[in-house]
Design a protein around this motif. Sequence first.
Motif, PDB file in Angstrom:
ATOM      1  N   ALA A  55      15.807  76.329  19.025  1.00 36.52           N
ATOM      2  CA  ALA A  55      15.095  75.212  18.404  1.00 36.52           C
ATOM      3  C   ALA A  55      16.052  74.163  17.834  1.00 36.52           C
ATOM      4  O   ALA A  55      15.649  73.031  17.564  1.00 36.52           O
ATOM      5  N   THR A  78      12.334  75.880  34.609  1.00 36.67           N
ATOM      6  CA  THR A  78      12.944  76.457  33.403  1.00 36.67           C
ATOM      7  C   THR A  78      13.176  75.381  32.349  1.00 36.67           C
ATOM      8  O   THR A  78      12.847  75.557  31.169  1.00 36.67           O
ATOM      9  N   LYS A  80      11.698  72.412  32.117  1.00 34.24           N
ATOM     10  CA  LYS A  80      10.412  71.883  31.648  1.00 34.24           C
ATOM     11  C   LYS A  80       9.746  72.837  30.660  1.00 34.24           C
ATOM     12  O   LYS A  80       9.228  72.422  29.615  1.00 34.24           O
ATOM     13  N   GLY A  81       9.765  74.126  30.992  1.00 36.76           N
ATOM     14  CA  GLY A  81       9.146  75.104  30.108  1.00 36.76           C
ATOM     15  C   GLY A  81       9.800  75.137  28.738  1.00 36.76           C
ATOM     16  O   GLY A  81       9.119  75.133  27.708  1.00 36.76           O
ATOM     17  N   LEU A  82      11.131  75.138  28.728  1.00 33.83           N
ATOM     18  CA  LEU A  82      11.855  75.127  27.453  1.00 33.83           C
ATOM     19  C   LEU A  82      11.634  73.819  26.704  1.00 33.83           C
ATOM     20  O   LEU A  82      11.458  73.808  25.485  1.00 33.83           O
ATOM     21  N   LEU A  84       9.070  71.786  26.850  1.00 28.81           N
ATOM     22  CA  LEU A  84       7.717  71.744  26.293  1.00 28.81           C
ATOM     23  C   LEU A  84       7.587  72.674  25.095  1.00 28.81           C
ATOM     24  O   LEU A  84       7.005  72.321  24.070  1.00 28.81           O
ATOM     25  N   ALA A  85       8.140  73.887  25.220  1.00 27.54           N
ATOM     26  CA  ALA A  85       8.022  74.870  24.141  1.00 27.54           C
ATOM     27  C   ALA A  85       8.783  74.443  22.890  1.00 27.54           C
ATOM     28  O   ALA A  85       8.334  74.699  21.764  1.00 27.54           O
ATOM     29  N   LEU A  86       9.927  73.796  23.094  1.00 25.19           N
ATOM     30  CA  LEU A  86      10.795  73.436  21.969  1.00 25.19           C
ATOM     31  C   LEU A  86      10.660  71.978  21.547  1.00 25.19           C
ATOM     32  O   LEU A  86      11.301  71.553  20.587  1.00 25.19           O
ATOM     33  N   SER A  87       9.862  71.204  22.306  1.00 26.70           N
ATOM     34  CA  SER A  87       9.712  69.756  22.055  1.00 26.70           C
ATOM     35  C   SER A  87      11.068  69.051  22.108  1.00 26.70           C
ATOM     36  O   SER A  87      11.439  68.287  21.209  1.00 26.70           O
TER      37      SER A  87
END
Length: 236
Positions: A55, A78, A80-82, A84-87
């Motif tokens: 974060a 990978t 994109k997922g990170l 989106l999850a971490l902004s």
Amino acid sequence: MTLLALDSSGLVASVAIVAEDAVLAEYTVNYKKTHSQTLLPMLDEIVNMVELDLAKVDGIAVAAGPGSFTGLRIGSATAKGLGLALSKPIIPIPTLEGLAYNLFGTDQLICPMMDARRNQVYTGLYECNQEGLHTISEQKAAAIEDIIDEINQIGRSVIYLGDGTSVNEALIREKTKVDYHFAPAHLSRQRAASIGGLGILYMKQNKVETAAEHAPVYLRLSQAERERAEKLKEEA
């Protein structure tokens, strides 16, 4: 500034954590395993090793293409997922530019080559100057003879690197008319540390995008798409 960096654009899988003044961790594997098997476990390993709270990274730099269609999709998903999850923002790095950055500081032309099959390579031409890494010829899919002709016309000594050089070594030696060298093994393939180093420079220039916006750059159609287009053409 600290970035997470990913490169799964070719045969190599590589992840790194890069700060402005140091590479905090890098994990690179060039072996017969799919990136879906290696990338996330490698990322988890280095994050735990340096006790990093994801974060707290400032962004995610990723080799954005061209390259292996499957590899690019895995790296992109990978990132994109990170993101989106971490902004966190995504910093897309042209694959060939990232590969060329391995040789930053040389006074010779830099010619990265990735094997694109079908008698082509993904390639471009770069040089280093006071501004940093400068693009002489944009990344593209080209016949090996075409990029060598371009180098011969420029008339400067060149360093070749990338997996496309080993595949085409005999032709490179035959056709290159200027002084040339092949990069040593530790600099000749993709490295996430180079993606991260360029990512820091890109981020300072605000060359970023949101995770939702990010998409890989393929430069040409996949084999399945080409075959479908040819089939539709035949049926028309």
